[in-house]
Design a protein around this motif. Structure first.
Motif, short mmCIF file in Angstrom:
data_model
loop_
_atom_site.label_atom_id
_atom_site.label_comp_id
_atom_site.label_asym_id
_atom_site.label_seq_id
_atom_site.Cartn_x
_atom_site.Cartn_y
_atom_site.Cartn_z
N ALA A 349 60.00 21.87 52.45
CA ALA A 349 58.70 22.34 52.97
C ALA A 349 57.63 22.38 51.89
CB ALA A 349 58.88 23.73 53.58
N HIS A 350 58.03 22.46 50.61
CA HIS A 350 57.06 22.58 49.52
C HIS A 350 56.99 21.33 48.65
CE1 HIS A 350 57.46 26.79 50.72
NE2 HIS A 350 56.30 27.00 50.14
N THR A 351 57.49 20.21 49.16
CA THR A 351 57.40 18.95 48.42
C THR A 351 56.01 18.35 48.59
OG1 THR A 351 59.76 18.48 48.63
CG2 THR A 351 58.30 16.61 48.21
N PRO A 352 55.28 18.12 47.50
CA PRO A 352 53.94 17.54 47.62
C PRO A 352 54.00 16.09 48.10
CG PRO A 352 54.28 18.60 45.47
CD PRO A 352 55.61 18.48 46.12
N PRO A 353 52.92 15.57 48.63
CA PRO A 353 52.91 14.17 49.05
C PRO A 353 53.01 13.23 47.85
CG PRO A 353 50.70 15.12 49.19
CD PRO A 353 51.64 16.25 48.91
N GLY A 354 53.57 12.06 48.08
CA GLY A 354 53.64 11.04 47.03
C GLY A 354 54.92 11.01 46.25
N VAL A 355 55.86 11.89 46.56
CA VAL A 355 57.17 11.88 45.89
C VAL A 355 58.28 12.08 46.91
CG1 VAL A 355 56.30 12.73 43.67
CG2 VAL A 355 57.09 14.36 45.41
N GLU A 356 59.48 11.69 46.52
CA GLU A 356 60.67 11.98 47.30
C GLU A 356 61.55 12.93 46.50
OE1 GLU A 356 62.68 8.40 48.31
OE2 GLU A 356 61.08 7.67 49.63
N VAL A 357 62.17 13.86 47.20
CA VAL A 357 63.01 14.86 46.53
C VAL A 357 64.41 14.85 47.12
CG1 VAL A 357 63.35 17.32 46.06
CG2 VAL A 357 61.06 16.34 45.95
N THR A 358 65.40 14.81 46.25
CA THR A 358 66.79 14.96 46.66
C THR A 358 67.41 16.10 45.87
OG1 THR A 358 67.51 13.32 45.03
CG2 THR A 358 67.06 12.52 47.26
N THR A 359 68.54 16.62 46.35
CA THR A 359 69.23 17.71 45.66
C THR A 359 70.71 17.39 45.50
OG1 THR A 359 69.58 18.87 47.76
CG2 THR A 359 67.64 19.49 46.47
N LYS A 360 71.28 17.90 44.42
CA LYS A 360 72.72 17.80 44.17
C LYS A 360 73.25 19.23 44.05
CE LYS A 360 72.16 13.56 41.48
NZ LYS A 360 72.27 12.96 40.12
N LEU A 361 74.35 19.53 44.72
CA LEU A 361 74.87 20.89 44.74
C LEU A 361 75.80 21.16 43.58
CD1 LEU A 361 75.57 21.39 48.55
CD2 LEU A 361 73.43 21.64 47.27
N PHE A 362 75.78 22.40 43.08
CA PHE A 362 76.72 22.86 42.06
C PHE A 362 77.81 23.69 42.73
CE2 PHE A 362 72.79 23.02 39.11
CZ PHE A 362 72.93 21.66 38.82
N ASP A 363 78.79 24.10 41.92
CA ASP A 363 79.85 24.97 42.44
C ASP A 363 79.27 26.28 42.93
OD1 ASP A 363 81.71 23.08 41.79
OD2 ASP A 363 82.30 24.01 39.90
N LYS A 364 79.97 26.88 43.88
CA LYS A 364 79.51 28.14 44.48
C LYS A 364 80.59 29.21 44.37
CE LYS A 364 78.74 25.91 48.34
NZ LYS A 364 78.75 24.52 47.86
N GLY A 365 80.18 30.46 44.29
CA GLY A 365 81.10 31.58 44.30
C GLY A 365 80.49 32.74 45.06
N ALA A 366 81.27 33.39 45.87
CA ALA A 366 80.75 34.49 46.69
C ALA A 366 80.65 35.77 45.86
CB ALA A 366 81.65 34.73 47.89
N PRO A 367 79.74 36.67 46.21
CA PRO A 367 79.70 38.00 45.58
C PRO A 367 80.84 38.86 46.08
CG PRO A 367 78.07 37.87 47.32
CD PRO A 367 78.68 36.50 47.22
N PHE A 368 81.10 39.94 45.39
CA PHE A 368 82.17 40.85 45.82
C PHE A 368 81.71 42.29 45.60
CE2 PHE A 368 84.32 43.09 42.37
CZ PHE A 368 85.13 43.96 43.07
N LEU A 369 82.20 43.16 46.48
CA LEU A 369 81.90 44.60 46.35
C LEU A 369 83.01 45.39 46.99
CD1 LEU A 369 79.69 46.79 45.64
CD2 LEU A 369 79.02 46.63 48.05
N THR A 370 83.59 46.32 46.23
CA THR A 370 84.44 47.35 46.80
C THR A 370 83.57 48.60 46.90
OG1 THR A 370 86.50 46.46 45.89
CG2 THR A 370 86.48 48.79 46.49
N PRO A 371 83.46 49.21 48.06
CA PRO A 371 82.55 50.35 48.21
C PRO A 371 82.74 51.39 47.10
CG PRO A 371 83.40 49.72 50.34
CD PRO A 371 84.13 48.87 49.32
N PHE A 372 81.63 51.85 46.60
CA PHE A 372 81.60 52.80 45.48
C PHE A 372 82.48 54.02 45.75
CE2 PHE A 372 79.39 56.56 43.70
CZ PHE A 372 79.43 56.24 42.36
N ASP A 373 82.53 54.48 47.00
CA ASP A 373 83.28 55.69 47.31
C ASP A 373 84.69 55.41 47.83
OD1 ASP A 373 82.56 54.54 49.69
OD2 ASP A 373 81.67 56.34 50.58
N HIS A 374 85.16 54.18 47.66
CA HIS A 374 86.52 53.86 48.13
C HIS A 374 87.54 54.71 47.37
CE1 HIS A 374 90.21 51.63 48.95
NE2 HIS A 374 89.58 51.04 49.95
#
Length: 457
Positions: A349-374
């Motif tokens: 949506a924010h690519t200016p006119p006159g260029v083409e944009v592609t993306t390559k993905l990196f590795d992903k990791g999910a966040p984690f949380l054990t409730p503070f009051d567990h």
């Protein structure tokens, strides 16, 4: 807790250190193929150590890489089951000339144990073995059930452990997972990290004309790829350092009042951070403290940007291409896959006119949380306080440990990060060491914890 346990640990301290020295002498560097046999030797050593302390069903499981070592003790009928995770592999040791003693010949200096793996993570994993042995040999039984999962690939990102965990969910099933591969916030200040940020990222590749163009002939008439990339990058944040990607914050969980109080109790000094980093001001999302920004708020950072002429002097061209590497630290409830999709949509949506944009993905990791009051978290806090005699600090980590998130998703078990290392102990660097004060107090804390858990979950 039986006072004989503390006497046992005190009496056997030198024997324990001698045994740990043997473990640390194995150069189990998982990243270097020439140490494959050493990594296997460390796995076998770990398996034998589990048998020696009374664990049963001990087995070295093969993976597509380095082995996983398992063992258990399941005789506490009706009691909770604890899964203990650790790793027996270590980082490379270079540059070797910066070590004051050989990295695989453990040496005690000033009540610190110097060796590669002393803090990360052989020393901390070894403490679990000896703590359990102390309870078992002095009382004849254990207050809870135990399972061990000790791997040899943590230092290379645990590429095979998620699949092993998925294929062995029943084997690893437990009521709580305990990991001692983190640290205390400072000396004498016990710390429980109850959450970690996740990670996702991508590379943005902007392409304009078919080649670099002469800026005198084409400047002002053809889009400059670097200008286009800068426009895209600038669109990610507003003047309050808030991320402007639509939907980015939609699932972010707010801090509880209890968490805010716990962070305030740390009395964190932001001025010290500025001095240590030699910056005039700190930066971040408006309305949040430094700790909140780095622990519990998500981020979007440009990690690298390049394009155009890089040599000395000047070359008057319109670059045909430009590139940026972007990563996001994510907090609980944010899905890495979903965030990447939002990023790609925003970039398009924010690519200016006159260029083409592609993306390559990196590795992903999910966040984690054990409730503070567990209950498992609070029981750990009480165990620390009985030994260190100061209030336990509760923190979240700004970084990511992908295998923790994988355990969280696959096993669906509360995770307690009970670290005993210190930030100054040079893990991953020359002269890695472990303070023996925390070796002694840490094992005693773990013993208290098993009895606290018996009553809590």
């Amino acid at each position: 807790m039986n006072p004989k346990i503390q006497d046992y640990l005190h009496t056997n301290r030198e024997a324990h250190l001698k045994e740990l020295t043997e473990f640390l002498s194995i150069p189990s560097i998982s990243a270097l193929p020439e140490h494959k046999d050493d990594v296997r030797r460390a796995a076998d050593w770990t398996a034998q150590a589990l048998e020696n302390i009374g664990m049963e069903n001990v087995k070295v499981y093969e993976t597509n890489g380095h082995p996983v070592v398992y063992g258990d003790w399941l005789k506490a009928e009706g009691k909770p089951t604890v899964l203990i995770y650790g790793h027996y592999d270590v980082q490379p040791v270079d540059p070797l000339h910066l070590w004051d003693s050989p990295p695989f010949q453990a040496e005690v200096r000033d009540e610190k144990l110097y060796a590669r793996g002393a803090s990360d993570d052989k020393g901390q994993t070894f403490m679990h073995l000896k703590a359990i042995q102390a309870v078992l040999e002095t009382t004849g039984t254990l207050p809870v059930n135990f399972k061990f999962c000790i791997e040899g690939e943590e230092e290379i990102g645990s590429p095979n452990l998620p699949l092993f965990t998925e294929e062995n969910k029943d084997l690893l099933a437990a009521d709580v997972l305990v990991i001692s591969d983190t640290g205390m916030i400072e000396k004498g200040k016990p710390t429980i990290c109850y959450g970690l940020r996740g990670l996702c990222g991508l590379q943005i590749d902007v392409r304009g004309a078919k080649s670099d163009l002469h800026s005198g002939l084409y400047g002002g008439g053809v889009q400059n790829a670097i200008h286009a990339l800068v426009d895209i990058v600038n669109s990610f944040h507003n003047e309050n350092a808030e991320i402007t990607v639509e939907g980015f914050y939609d699932k972010v969980l707010p801090l509880t009042d209890e968490e805010k109080e716990a962070y305030a109790a740390l009395n964190f000094d932001e001025e010290t951070v500025k001095q240590e980093l030699s910056v005039s001001d700190l930066y971040g999302e408006k309305g949040y403290t430094y700790l909140e920004r780095t622990w519990v708020r998500p981020t979007l950072e440009v990690n690298g940007i390049y394009g155009g002429f890089q040599g000395e002097g000047i070359k008057t061209v319109l670059p045909a291409e430009a590139h940026a590497k972007i990563t996001c630290r994510l907090v609980p409830n944010q899905d890495p896959e979903e965030i990447v999709e939002l990023l790609q949509k925003h970039i398009k949506a924010h690519t200016p006119p006159g260029v083409e944009v592609t993306t390559k993905l990196f590795d992903k990791g999910a966040p984690f949380l054990t409730p503070f009051d567990h209950p498992a978290i609070q029981a750990a806090g009480r165990a620390y306080e009985k030994v260190y005699e100061v209030p336990t600090s509760y923190t979240r980590g700004g970084g990511s440990i992908p295998i923790v998130a994988a355990f969280d998703q696959i096993l669906n078990v509360p995770i307690v990060l009970m670290g005993f290392g210190l930030p100054t102990e040079n893990f991953h660097a020359p002269n890695e060491h472990f303070h023996l004060e925390n070796f002694d107090k840490g094992m005693l804390t773990l013993c208290h914890y098993w009895y606290e858990l018996e009553k809590s979950i």
